[in-house]
Design a protein around this motif. Structure first.
Motif, PDB file in Angstrom:
ATOM      1  N   THR A 144       0.716  -1.012  -0.240  1.00 47.24           N
ATOM      2  CA  THR A 144      -0.326  -0.193   0.011  1.00 47.24           C
ATOM      3  C   THR A 144       0.778   1.153   0.228  1.00 47.24           C
ATOM      4  OG1 THR A 144      -0.425  -0.301   2.340  1.00 47.24           O
ATOM      5  CG2 THR A 144      -1.949  -0.985   1.081  1.00 47.24           C
ATOM      6  N   VAL A 164       0.755   5.720  -0.697  1.00 43.62           N
ATOM      7  CA  VAL A 164       0.290   6.781  -0.096  1.00 43.62           C
ATOM      8  C   VAL A 164       1.409   8.132  -0.830  1.00 43.62           C
ATOM      9  CG1 VAL A 164       0.375   7.581   2.164  1.00 43.62           C
ATOM     10  CG2 VAL A 164      -1.373   8.593   1.595  1.00 43.62           C
ATOM     11  N   THR A 190      -5.739   2.669   5.670  1.00 43.43           N
ATOM     12  CA  THR A 190      -5.090   0.926   4.493  1.00 43.43           C
ATOM     13  C   THR A 190      -5.069   0.403   6.327  1.00 43.43           C
ATOM     14  OG1 THR A 190      -3.234   3.023   5.616  1.00 43.43           O
ATOM     15  CG2 THR A 190      -4.172   2.766   3.645  1.00 43.43           C
ATOM     16  N   ALA A 220       0.198   3.084   5.714  1.00 46.35           N
ATOM     17  CA  ALA A 220       0.316   2.545   4.415  1.00 46.35           C
ATOM     18  C   ALA A 220       1.678   2.140   4.296  1.00 46.35           C
ATOM     19  CB  ALA A 220       0.677   3.552   3.335  1.00 46.35           C
ATOM     20  N   SER A 269       4.746   5.876   1.826  1.00 45.55           N
ATOM     21  CA  SER A 269       4.475   7.183   1.679  1.00 45.55           C
ATOM     22  C   SER A 269       5.841   7.919   1.197  1.00 45.55           C
ATOM     23  CB  SER A 269       3.750   7.578   3.591  1.00 45.55           C
ATOM     24  OG  SER A 269       5.135   8.558   4.459  1.00 45.55           O
TER      25      SER A 269
END
Length: 380
Positions: A198, A200, A262, A266, A269
């Motif tokens: 993940t 961001v 998330t 995350a 980032s």
């Protein structure tokens, strides 16, 4: 080409900034011939980068004027100085705002792209002799990042240019000499994004969207874009952003929103705004244990970072990134080749194509947040 002068001096047109925030003036300038280990380049296309705008506004640094800005450019070698063997007249090149000497400790380490000889030049002069190559009516004009591409011709150190394929369109690949490459490198070389992770991204300008593209190519499962401009939402999808968050739509800190969507934070980032306050938010948006925050933006004000030690005690990492960690002369040709093989997107970052005479419009568009990249086409 403009009229020749004695000793290899040429006259050409350049956009000169005479003061902070003042409109650029297209002037007739005199440009010296390349000195030892330098090359003179006919600039074909150059694009406006956010750092040009920030330096022109002089919000974070001592004003250096008069000056010729521009560093994200592509062109053709017009002449070479003594001792230059890797370039010849007619070679297609990208300019480099941070060079690679290939001999210093950093260049030979394999761990860094911060060249100790040809690193980021901040004083408006050439690396070799601390002088300038541009003159207007006998007055020296300062350089920007030792490139100064807002000119029909410019002189750079041979370590601050890289030869590229002659079949690559210069009006497209000029973006790889800074912003697009910086974002891709931050995703691939600095953060080394893993598949299924993940991500961001704070700030969806050219650099942020290039990070998104890099994350998408690496197989990230969720790519969250954070920006206060709602018009960025649809554009961001093209580069792989799966979720768009506008902080103005929430009554809670943006890091709490990110952690909620998330499931705890995350994996990676990226701060691509140039706001040191957002670095803390980016750190807080990462998960405990292994969250990595990469900062790429050039601060406009307040360069100091403030963060609670607990963010690091719980396993987060903060990393800086200059030009995405790429060794520019060694690595950029491969990015150009990836573009030619249609493995990376570059054309999609170009929102405006402008003539050299419209250069002030490019500054206006970027200041108003109405463009990603304006490519400025020099006279043929």
């Amino acid at each position: 080409m403009s009229s020749p002068q004695p000793a290899g001096v040429i006259t050409c047109k350049a956009a000169v900034a005479w003061g902070a925030g003042e409109a650029l003036v297209i002037e007739e300038v005199e440009l010296s011939p390349p000195q030892p280990l330098e090359i003179r380049i006919k600039v074909v296309c150059t694009s406006l980068c956010r750092s040009d705008l920030t330096a022109w506004q002089s919000l974070t640094s001592t004003p250096i004027f008069p000056r010729i800005f521009g560093h994200e450019a592509a062109g053709i070698v017009e002449s070479v100085g003594e001792g230059v063997s890797e370039f010849g007249v007619g070679d297609h090149v990208l300019t480099l705002f941070t060079g690679e000497c290939k001999t210093c400790r950093h260049c030979t380490s394999g761990k860094s792209n911060i060249c100790q000889v040809l690193g980021l030049e901040r004083r408006g002069v050439m690396h070799s002799d601390q002088g300038t190559r541009f003159m207007v009516k006998g007055r020296p004009i300062y350089h920007y990042c030792a490139v100064s591409s807002f000119s029909e011709y410019t002189v750079v150190h041979s370590g601050c240019a890289v030869k590229v394929s002659s079949i690559a369109p210069l009006e497209k690949i000029c973006l790889l000499s800074c912003g697009v490459a910086a974002g891709l490198g931050a995703a691939w070389k600095v953060a080394d994004i893993a598949g299924g992770s993940t991500v961001v991204i704070f700030g969806l300008g050219t650099v942020g969207l290039a990070v998104a593209q890099g994350a998408k190519i690496r197989g990230a499962s969720q790519i969250i874009g954070v920006d206060t401009n709602p018009e960025k939402k649809e554009k961001a999808k093209i580069f792989g952003v799966t979720d768009f968050i506008n902080p103005n739509d929430y009554d809670e800190p943006i890091q709490q929103v990110v952690k909620r969507v998330t499931s705890g934070g995350a994996d990676y980032s990226f701060e691509c705004i140039g706001d040191t306050g957002m670095i803390t938010a980016a750190l807080q948006s990462c998960c405990d244990g292994w969250g990595v925050t990469v900062t790429l933006g050039v601060p406009k004000v307040k360069p100091e970072i403030t963060a609670h030690y607990a963010l690091f005690l719980t396993g987060r990492t903060l990393r800086g990134s200059l030009f995405g960690g790429w060794k520019p002369k060694s690595d950029l040709p491969s990015l150009v080749d990836m573009y030619l093989r249609e493995e990376i997107q570059v054309d999609e970052f170009i929102t405006h194509n402008l003539s050299f005479e419209e250069i002030n419009r490019a500054f206006d568009l970027m200041a108003e947040g109405k463009c990603l990249r304006c490519v400025i086409h020099m006279p043929k």
